[in-house]
Design a protein around this motif. Structure first.
Motif, PDB file in Angstrom:
ATOM      1  N   MET A   1       0.847  -1.199   0.000  1.00 20.33           N
ATOM      2  CA  MET A   1       0.000   0.000   0.000  1.00 20.33           C
ATOM      3  C   MET A   1       0.880   1.244   0.000  1.00 20.33           C
ATOM      4  O   MET A   1       1.969   1.238   0.565  1.00 20.33           O
ATOM      5  N   ILE A   2       0.357   2.298  -0.591  1.00 22.22           N
ATOM      6  CA  ILE A   2       1.109   3.561  -0.635  1.00 22.22           C
ATOM      7  C   ILE A   2       0.232   4.675  -0.064  1.00 22.22           C
ATOM      8  O   ILE A   2      -0.918   4.846  -0.482  1.00 22.22           O
ATOM      9  N   LEU A   3       0.801   5.424   0.875  1.00 25.21           N
ATOM     10  CA  LEU A   3       0.109   6.611   1.374  1.00 25.21           C
ATOM     11  C   LEU A   3       0.709   7.822   0.675  1.00 25.21           C
ATOM     12  O   LEU A   3       1.885   8.143   0.871  1.00 25.21           O
ATOM     13  N   HIS A   4      -0.082   8.471  -0.164  1.00 22.51           N
ATOM     14  CA  HIS A   4       0.360   9.710  -0.798  1.00 22.51           C
ATOM     15  C   HIS A   4       0.096  10.834   0.203  1.00 22.51           C
ATOM     16  O   HIS A   4      -1.023  10.946   0.733  1.00 22.51           O
ATOM     17  N   TYR A  56      -5.602  -3.215  -4.814  1.00 24.34           N
ATOM     18  CA  TYR A  56      -6.760  -3.706  -5.559  1.00 24.34           C
ATOM     19  C   TYR A  56      -7.093  -2.597  -6.557  1.00 24.34           C
ATOM     20  O   TYR A  56      -6.874  -1.429  -6.269  1.00 24.34           O
ATOM     21  N   PRO A  57      -7.668  -2.946  -7.710  1.00 24.11           N
ATOM     22  CA  PRO A  57      -8.007  -1.885  -8.662  1.00 24.11           C
ATOM     23  C   PRO A  57      -9.183  -1.047  -8.155  1.00 24.11           C
ATOM     24  O   PRO A  57     -10.103  -1.580  -7.528  1.00 24.11           O
ATOM     25  N   ASP A  58      -9.122   0.244  -8.409  1.00 23.60           N
ATOM     26  CA  ASP A  58     -10.254   1.144  -8.192  1.00 23.60           C
ATOM     27  C   ASP A  58     -10.743   1.238  -6.745  1.00 23.60           C
ATOM     28  O   ASP A  58     -11.925   1.448  -6.507  1.00 23.60           O
ATOM     29  N   VAL A  59      -9.844   1.056  -5.809  1.00 23.70           N
ATOM     30  CA  VAL A  59     -10.299   1.173  -4.423  1.00 23.70           C
ATOM     31  C   VAL A  59      -9.330   1.983  -3.570  1.00 23.70           C
ATOM     32  O   VAL A  59      -9.079   1.648  -2.417  1.00 23.70           O
ATOM     33  N   SER A  60      -8.792   3.044  -4.138  1.00 18.39           N
ATOM     34  CA  SER A  60      -8.024   3.977  -3.306  1.00 18.39           C
ATOM     35  C   SER A  60      -8.959   4.545  -2.246  1.00 18.39           C
ATOM     36  O   SER A  60     -10.159   4.698  -2.491  1.00 18.39           O
ATOM     37  N   LEU A  61      -8.396   4.866  -1.105  1.00 15.85           N
ATOM     38  CA  LEU A  61      -9.225   5.443  -0.043  1.00 15.85           C
ATOM     39  C   LEU A  61      -8.831   6.893   0.220  1.00 15.85           C
ATOM     40  O   LEU A  61      -7.662   7.236   0.224  1.00 15.85           O
ATOM     41  N   TYR A  62      -9.790   7.707   0.467  1.00 19.13           N
ATOM     42  CA  TYR A  62      -9.674   9.091   0.885  1.00 19.13           C
ATOM     43  C   TYR A  62     -10.963   9.351   1.644  1.00 19.13           C
ATOM     44  O   TYR A  62     -11.918   8.555   1.494  1.00 19.13           O
TER      45      TYR A  62
END
Ligand SMILES: N[C@@H](CCC(=O)N[C@@H](CS)C(=O)NCC(=O)O)C(=O)O
Length: 197
Positions: A1-4, A56-62
């Motif tokens: 996972m990456i936290l931007h 997972y595709p299309d499941v970034s969280l914000y």
């Protein structure tokens, strides 16, 4: 996972403290700014950080409360799953975020040319900062003295207020809160995420 993230963001800092306190395997990447698009990082159409990219595709969280709740759920959750403690933790998280938001909005009011300043809205922000710090001083005995789902948010907000709204000396207004805040400042997660010195 990456936290931007951005090191100065109080919203991102909550996530970074949580990652460290729980020893989670999340890579932290500083996001580049992209003009009118905001931050070009992760998959957040709002152009805001923090944004958590997951495998997972299309499941970034914000946004940050959701990211914090997700990260918290991965290992020995701080957020109680039921009962009054859950609402108290959400409330503490929310008041901290609200303080960060008001400091952030004030900053964008005063950062522009002075001829464009709107004194009434600056006063509105200053009053909200002062009232919130006084309120936190009144309820500080109910706040845990350790990292929790609520305290990460309040600590990050107070540090951000120091950095961006230093004309309001919250330590003078809130002596009990000052002592409580001091209890966190030697913790490794606080020190390693403090970008304001
Ligand atoms: N409600 C959002 C707020 C995030 C936010 O405002 N982040 C700021 C940085 S501190 C940002 O990305 N600003 C860029 C912009 O709006 O252009 C959260 O909690 O994640």
């Amino acid at each position: 996972m990456i936290l931007h993230h951005s090191p100065l963001s109080p919203f991102a800092r909550k996530c970074r403290i949580l990652i460290r306190a729980k020893g989670l395997d999340v890579k932290e990447v500083e996001a580049p700014k992209a003009g009118a698009n905001g931050y070009a990082a992760g998959d957040n159409p709002l152009g805001k950080i923090p944004c958590l990219e997951r495998p997972y595709p299309d499941v970034s969280l914000y946004d940050s409360p959701l990211i914090c709740e997700y990260l918290d759920s991965l290992k020995e959750p701080w957020l109680p799953s039921t009962g009054e403690g859950r609402w108290k933790a959400y409330r503490a998280h929310r008041i901290g975020d609200g303080l960060s938001e008001v400091v952030y909005n004030r900053r964008y009011e005063v950062v522009r040319d002075e001829s464009l300043h709107w004194p009434a809205i600056i006063e509105r922000h200053d009053t909200a900062i002062t009232n919130t710090v006084k309120y936190l001083d009144d309820i500080v005995q109910y706040l845990p003295n350790v990292w929790s789902f609520g305290t990460i948010s309040i600590i990050c907000a107070l540090d951000y207020a120091d950095f961006r709204a230093g004309h309001i000396d919250w330590r003078v207004i809130a002596p009990k809160l000052t002592k409580w805040h001091e209890g966190f400042t030697a913790l490794p997660e606080w020190v390693s995420t403090n970008a304001y010195d």
